[in-house]
Design a protein around this motif. Structure first.
Motif, PDB file in Angstrom:
ATOM      1  N   GLU A  40       0.820  -1.201   0.000  1.00 36.03           N
ATOM      2  CA  GLU A  40       0.000   0.000   0.000  1.00 36.03           C
ATOM      3  C   GLU A  40       0.862   1.263   0.000  1.00 36.03           C
ATOM      4  OE1 GLU A  40      -0.870   0.514   4.749  1.00 36.03           O
ATOM      5  OE2 GLU A  40      -2.076  -0.962   3.652  1.00 36.03           O
ATOM      6  N   ARG A  41       0.213   2.378  -0.281  1.00 33.28           N
ATOM      7  CA  ARG A  41       0.759   3.752  -0.244  1.00 33.28           C
ATOM      8  C   ARG A  41       2.109   3.899  -0.965  1.00 33.28           C
ATOM      9  NH1 ARG A  41       3.062   8.072   2.847  1.00 33.28           N
ATOM     10  NH2 ARG A  41       1.614   9.782   3.145  1.00 33.28           N
ATOM     11  N   PRO A  42       2.155   3.681  -2.275  1.00 34.54           N
ATOM     12  CA  PRO A  42       3.404   3.906  -3.019  1.00 34.54           C
ATOM     13  C   PRO A  42       3.718   5.393  -3.152  1.00 34.54           C
ATOM     14  CG  PRO A  42       1.624   3.412  -4.539  1.00 34.54           C
ATOM     15  CD  PRO A  42       1.058   3.241  -3.158  1.00 34.54           C
ATOM     16  N   LEU A  88      10.500   3.474  -6.162  1.00 35.20           N
ATOM     17  CA  LEU A  88       9.162   3.500  -5.576  1.00 35.20           C
ATOM     18  C   LEU A  88       9.259   2.926  -4.174  1.00 35.20           C
ATOM     19  CD1 LEU A  88       6.369   4.334  -6.801  1.00 35.20           C
ATOM     20  CD2 LEU A  88       5.900   1.894  -7.047  1.00 35.20           C
ATOM     21  N   ILE A  89       8.764   3.686  -3.176  1.00 39.10           N
ATOM     22  CA  ILE A  89       8.779   3.236  -1.790  1.00 39.10           C
ATOM     23  C   ILE A  89       7.346   3.007  -1.338  1.00 39.10           C
ATOM     24  CG2 ILE A  89       8.669   5.524  -0.671  1.00 39.10           C
ATOM     25  CD1 ILE A  89      10.882   4.488   1.236  1.00 39.10           C
ATOM     26  N   TYR A  90       7.132   1.988  -0.501  1.00 37.02           N
ATOM     27  CA  TYR A  90       5.783   1.612  -0.093  1.00 37.02           C
ATOM     28  C   TYR A  90       5.871   0.741   1.153  1.00 37.02           C
ATOM     29  CZ  TYR A  90       7.496  -2.240  -2.987  1.00 37.02           C
ATOM     30  OH  TYR A  90       8.289  -3.213  -3.550  1.00 37.02           O
ATOM     31  N   SER A  91       4.708   0.375   1.691  1.00 33.16           N
ATOM     32  CA  SER A  91       4.632  -0.499   2.862  1.00 33.16           C
ATOM     33  C   SER A  91       4.073  -1.842   2.435  1.00 33.16           C
ATOM     34  CB  SER A  91       3.745   0.117   3.944  1.00 33.16           C
ATOM     35  OG  SER A  91       4.202   1.397   4.313  1.00 33.16           O
ATOM     36  N   SER A  92       4.541  -2.923   3.103  1.00 32.89           N
ATOM     37  CA  SER A  92       4.096  -4.270   2.756  1.00 32.89           C
ATOM     38  C   SER A  92       3.993  -5.110   4.019  1.00 32.89           C
ATOM     39  CB  SER A  92       5.076  -4.913   1.776  1.00 32.89           C
ATOM     40  OG  SER A  92       4.612  -6.187   1.371  1.00 32.89           O
TER      41      SER A  92
END
Length: 434
Positions: A47-49, A58-62
């Motif tokens: 979520e939230r790229p 590209l940074i995001y949460s997993s």
């Protein structure tokens, strides 16, 4: 006969294999692939790229990767197509954003839970106890920058050569509002907070003088999109009453285009829309049978859109070049002049149509006329009458000739609501957290 049976068995095996192929079942009927969409993640729930400034990462949460259920921050190199894990926190780590090429900011529950284990034994899923942290891109040099008990998250970077700051959502007591923090002095100031209203998902406009956020009236449950001026602290309504909003994101380049996810009234899934603040035009970017969340736009001449899509109960991140033509505005979508229905937006799945307006009736003939009538077809000698300007103030009725006309009263400007929450005073910069 044996050869015929053998052919039937082989054909059945081929059909069976094709029908149950994960690639075929998952990708072949996918409408997004028709738009040259690239899938970025394939594991866990993501979520939230957020794009880096140059658009190469590209940074995001997993979460739900292997034995680890908590959210952690990951980064993908879009050029080499390589993913790596950034954070290894004891608690959850999420809502990451780039500060510059080498640093990031994110939220984490690590210290809040350790400091108050009994108070946070059953933390809120919507507003977990968390703080903001600065870190390098590799998660080795970490600095905690907020220490206020409660929820701090949804950080959005405000880049500046001498005064970098960040806007974020903070829940203090029972009030959720929007705050701003100077990253050098750690001074926190209030932008928008009011009792009885939740304000979330702050995002900075491209001219860097206004911040948009979602507001929820806790009593009526009505949601709206608001805009606050960073200098005057005055708020203005953008739109409301359309459904449930979330995941606001301004495109970095002008004009001011606000992207967001919305579950419209009567719909079961979230779709991605964009609202142009200058033209007041709302358009559908993507819509389908799955929830489409967390839109983010790159800062490039050819803009790219990253977002999260639910696929077989999993949330994966996709990326696509932002379509240049999204079709007519939702409010203005109507039939064309020849009576045919207008075409839907190229990127949308569902056709937006409206009933054509009936042709105007011809003017009725009268023998005597009290005032001159404007001809339906303008002639060179006729001066066109200016179109009336829309206004929320009613025009007073005509008065007798000798009676003075009273001017309509202007609506007073909206002023920021007084905050019941005190603003943090500057505190010394905390030491790095090991």
């Amino acid at each position: 006969m044996k050869q015929l049976s053998l052919k039937i068995i082989v054909l059945g095996a081929i059909l069976f294999g094709c029908t149950h192929s994960p690639t075929k079942d998952l990708l072949t009927p996918d409408f997004l692939l028709q738009k040259n969409v690239k899938q970025i993640t394939f594991q866990g729930d993501n979520e939230r790229p957020r794009f880096s400034a140059n658009g190469t990462r590209l940074i995001y949460s997993s979460q739900n990767r292997g034995n680890r259920k908590d959210l952690q921050v990951y980064e993908t190199d879009l050029i080499r197509n390589k993913e790596r894990r950034v954070t290894f926190a004891d608690g959850a780590a999420y809502d990451a954003d780039y500060i510059n090429d080498m640093e990031i900011i994110y939220a984490s529950t690590t210290d809040e839970i350790k400091e108050s284990p009994f108070l946070n034994r059953n933390p809120s899923k919507e507003f977990p106890p968390s703080d903001l942290y600065l870190s390098d891109r590799f998660g080795s040099d970490i600095l905690r920058v907020t220490v206020q008990p409660g929820y701090d998250g949804e950080a959005f970077m405000m880049a500046h050569p001498t005064k970098p700051s960040v806007i974020f959502t903070s829940r203090r007591g029972d009030v959720t509002g929007i705050y701003r923090m100077d990253l050098k002095s750690r001074f926190v100031s209030l932008l928008a907070s009011e009792t009885g209203k939740d304000r979330r998902y702050p995002t900075l406009a491209p001219e860097k003088s206004r911040v948009a956020f979602k507001e929820t009236n806790l009593e009526s449950k009505q949601q709206s999109l608001q805009l606050v001026d960073l200098h005057t602290k005055q708020t203005a309504l953008l739109k409301s009453g359309e459904g449930h909003y979330r995941d606001l994101f301004f495109a970095p380049r002008p004009p001011s285009r606000l992207f967001y996810s919305i579950q419209r009234s009567g719909d079961k899934k979230y779709q991605i829309e964009v609202y142009n603040l200058e033209t007041k035009c709302t358009q559908v970017v993507f819509k389908g049978k799955d929830d489409l969340l967390y839109p983010a736009v790159s800062n490039e001449s050819v803009e790219r859109l990253a977002f999260t899509r639910t696929v077989q109960e999993k949330k994966q991140i996709y990326m696509v070049d932002l379509p240049t033509d999204l079709g007519p505005c939702l409010a203005d979508a109507s039939s064309s002049s020849n009576g045919e229905k207008s075409e839907p937006p190229a990127a949308a799945l569902t056709t937006v149509t409206t009933t054509p307006a009936p042709p105007p009736k011809p003017p009725r003939k009268r023998k005597t006329v009290a005032a001159p009538v404007v001809a339906p077809v303008m002639t060179p000698e006729t001066t066109p009458t200016p179109a009336p300007v829309e206004s929320s103030v009613e025009t007073p009725a005509a008065t007798p000739k000798n009676t003075p006309t009273v001017a309509p009263t202007a609506t007073p400007p909206v002023t920021p609501a007084a905050s019941p929450v005190s603003v943090e005073s500057p505190t010394p910069a905390p030491s790095p957290v090991k």
